[in-house]
Design an enzyme around this catalytic site. Structure first.
Site, short mmCIF file in Angstrom:
data_model
loop_
_atom_site.label_atom_id
_atom_site.label_comp_id
_atom_site.label_asym_id
_atom_site.label_seq_id
_atom_site.Cartn_x
_atom_site.Cartn_y
_atom_site.Cartn_z
N GLY A 54 48.74 108.48 36.61
CA GLY A 54 49.80 108.05 35.68
C GLY A 54 51.23 108.68 36.49
N CYS A 80 43.67 111.39 39.49
CA CYS A 80 44.72 112.05 39.68
C CYS A 80 45.48 112.46 38.33
CB CYS A 80 45.67 110.74 40.34
SG CYS A 80 47.40 111.43 40.82
N TYR A 81 46.40 111.89 37.64
CA TYR A 81 46.67 112.29 36.29
C TYR A 81 45.47 112.35 35.30
CZ TYR A 81 49.60 112.25 32.04
OH TYR A 81 50.11 112.61 31.01
N HIS A 170 43.00 109.28 44.95
CA HIS A 170 42.83 107.68 44.41
C HIS A 170 41.73 106.92 45.25
CE1 HIS A 170 46.30 107.45 41.74
NE2 HIS A 170 46.73 108.41 42.64
N GLU A 172 40.32 104.27 44.30
CA GLU A 172 40.68 102.90 44.08
C GLU A 172 41.18 102.23 45.02
OE1 GLU A 172 42.04 105.28 42.40
OE2 GLU A 172 43.93 104.59 41.52
N SER A 223 49.14 71.06 33.43
CA SER A 223 50.47 71.33 33.94
C SER A 223 50.30 70.91 35.48
CB SER A 223 50.87 72.62 34.04
OG SER A 223 50.11 73.41 34.85
N GLY A 224 49.11 70.73 36.13
CA GLY A 224 49.07 70.58 37.56
C GLY A 224 48.87 71.78 38.35
N VAL A 226 46.53 75.63 38.67
CA VAL A 226 45.23 76.18 38.77
C VAL A 226 44.75 76.47 37.58
CG1 VAL A 226 43.79 77.81 39.81
CG2 VAL A 226 45.59 76.60 41.25
N ASP A 227 45.50 77.30 36.77
CA ASP A 227 44.77 78.05 35.55
C ASP A 227 44.48 76.98 34.50
OD1 ASP A 227 45.41 80.18 36.98
OD2 ASP A 227 47.43 80.65 35.63
N SER A 228 45.36 75.96 34.09
CA SER A 228 45.14 75.16 33.29
C SER A 228 44.15 74.07 33.74
CB SER A 228 46.26 74.14 32.76
OG SER A 228 47.06 73.44 33.83
N LYS A 367 43.55 86.25 38.72
CA LYS A 367 43.65 84.95 39.46
C LYS A 367 42.49 84.72 40.36
CE LYS A 367 46.65 81.64 40.13
NZ LYS A 367 47.40 80.93 39.24
#
Ligand code: XMP
Length: 511
Positions: A54, A80-81, A170, A172, A223-224, A226-228, A367
């Site tokens: 944090g 950490c925090y 960290h 990660e 929409s054209g 990737v997600d849709s 994504k």
């Protein structure tokens, strides 16, 4: 499915922890620091908790560790925090560190502790802290152990009953050596089964969608992007032609966008896409408008009007599907601690007054996971990794008033740029590349004739997420080729400008 959740105390790395766990096939989500014991009880198969880093200091006591979570009796790792919070709970001493540590640091660990199992005694880690943690000798009885120190002999890791761990560094981030092994060790300590995989995700979603939708119909705005597209394929797999994907053609798309969409989704993937041409309506509403923000607003509003018109004309539709991603949810403050609220509204966004129930099957994914799902469902790599394209489309790349003539010039020029970028294998090097039709006309000479035509700007940038960007140092020979092709092949352009500004101070788009 077994889960390890992450509680967000605001570190810039918090989502990376979730990503790490998912990459190691453990289902994981981020929750705000207000996350309660009652909420935790509702999570099925909860096997472990990680407290993130944090930005605050524990001594400020603004964010606290909810001790009730200990009743869950699952292993806890504080990073950490998060470690400072756990140390505070164990009555350790938290002080301003004599030496703040940012960056690489060599540590010495007790590898008989389960969290460091099979690791060497010394390795480099990534630190980012200004507080130090210490325990009094009488606290260090059997249950509480110091398991890591830095070269100044300061405490950077402890374990409590081998069920609660604190790490000041960290694990990660990639700069920490053995980061993957540390996570694998924690997953083992939690006894979490590593079952989270994209094909199981798809199967589960299909089952859920089928149950939810029954024999009703679902509408979706294609929409054209990737997600849709991935969202549409997932629904199509679950409910076939009960899904009605709608493509609103606003006339502001790139050259051949509609034709490619037909080829990909109708011919190859057999979706029953409803294509509605509203390009004239968009142009008429944009006539005479030059202010960028007004243009954006008109495009957004017209899109909603058109989509609503189509939706209301269809019978039996009860659901609206959207390709919302996990980052959209986290960024709008519903996941962890509120960060940047999205400033861009996609034109493909949800018409607010439609009376449909929402289906958002991708809302727990990042994504790259969406791309993985897309690959499994048969989408090609070129489409899945295409450059970002703004919702208002070419509408914000024609400076000043938008006309059909200007749009056609821009589409042709943009097409040549895209062709050359592909031909020269630059698609992986440049994050976004496009042309902008400036509203400037200048004098030129072609053959023996004077011309008075538009100057076109080429914008090519490198970036990670679009928040900051640098201009792409394109080879002069390639720029020369693109310039000469555009001027020779596109009527209406007699000058090419290569944009050499970064973001900030410029933005990527021009309007
Ligand atoms: P800027 O111009 O703000 O763009 O530097 C950053 C990134 O966002 C995209 N962009 C948009 N995307 N709707 C979108 O969906 C919008 O209104 C919009 N405006 C900019 C831009 O293409 C770049 O990738």
């Amino acid at each position: 499915m077994d889960k390890i959740i992450v509680i967000d105390y605001g570190s810039q790395y918090n989502e990376l922890i979730v990503r790490r766990l998912r990459d190691l096939n453990v289902e994981s989500y981020l929750y705000p620091s207000t996350f309660s014991y009652e909420e935790a009880l509702k999570i099925e198969d909860l096997k472990g908790i990680i407290l993130s880093g944090g930005f605050d200091s524990v001594s400020n006591e603004s964010l606290t560790f909810n001790e009730e979570l200990l009743k869950l009796n699952v292993p806890i790792l504080g990073i950490c925090y998060g470690m400072e919070l756990l140390s505070f709970f164990l009555k350790g001493n938290i002080n301003k560190a004599k030496n703040s540590e940012y960056g690489r640091s060599l540590i010495n660990v007790d590898n008989t502790s389960k969290i460091f199992k099979d690791l060497p005694e010394n390795f480099n880690v990534w630190m980012s802290h200004s507080d130090s943690v210490s325990f009094n000798d009488d606290q260090l009885k059997d249950d509480l152990k110091i398991i890591a120190k830095n070269i100044n002999e300061e405490v950077v890791g402890f374990s409590y009953k081998e069920n609660m761990f604190g790490l000041l560094f960290h694990p990660e981030v990639n700069n920490t050596e053995f980061s993957k092994e540390i996570f694998l060790n924690f997953i083992d300590i939690c006894g979490a089964k590593r079952e989270y995989k994209m094909d199981t995700f798809i199967e589960d979603q299909i089952k859920e969608i089928k149950e939810k939708v029954g024999n009703k119909k679902v509408i979706l705005g294609l929409s054209g992007g990737v997600d849709s597209a991935v969202c549409a394929l997932l629904l199509h797999k679950a409910i076939g032609n009960q899904l009605i994907p709608v493509f609103i053609d606003h006339g502001l798309n790139r050259k051949f966008e509609k034709e490619e969409l037909e080829e990909r989704f109708i011919n190859n993937l057999h979706l029953n896409v409803l294509i509605k041409d509203y390009s004239e309506l968009f142009l008429s509403r944009l006539k005479g408008v030059t202010d960028p923000e007004t243009k954006r607003k008109i495009i957004g509003k017209t899109f909603i009007d058109c989509f609503s018109e189509v939706a209301n004309s269809l019978e039996g539709v009860e659901f609206l599907a959207q390709g919302t991603l996990y980052t959209d949810i986290v960024e709008s403050g519903k996941g962890g601690i509120s960060k940047v609220i999205k400033s861009h509204h996609n034109v493909g966004g949800l018409p607010k007054d439609l009376k449909f129930s929402l289906i958002e099957p991708l809302k727990t994914l990042y994504k790259d996971q969406v791309r993985e799902v897309g690959t499994i469902l048969g989408l090609d790599k070129e489409f899945l990794y295409r450059q970002p394209f703004p919702g208002p489309g070419l509408g914000i790349r024609v400076i000043g008033e938008i006309t059909k003539e200007k749009l056609d010039i821009l589409k042709d020029a943009d097409y040549i740029l895209r062709e050359e970028v592909k031909k020269n294998n630059l698609t992986n090097d440049i994050w976004q590349y496009f042309t902008v039709l400036t509203n400037i006309k200048s004098v030129g000479v072609m053959g023996d004739n004077r011309t008075y035509s538009y100057a076109l700007a080429i914008r090519c940038v490198t970036s990670i997420d679009g928040m900051t960007a640098d201009f792409y140092r394109m080879n002069y020979e390639i720029i020369a080729k693109i310039s000469s092709r555009i001027v020779n092949e596109v009527k209406g352009i007699n000058r090419i400008l290569y944009d050499v500004t970064s973001k900030p101070p410029s933005t990527i788009e021009y309007e």
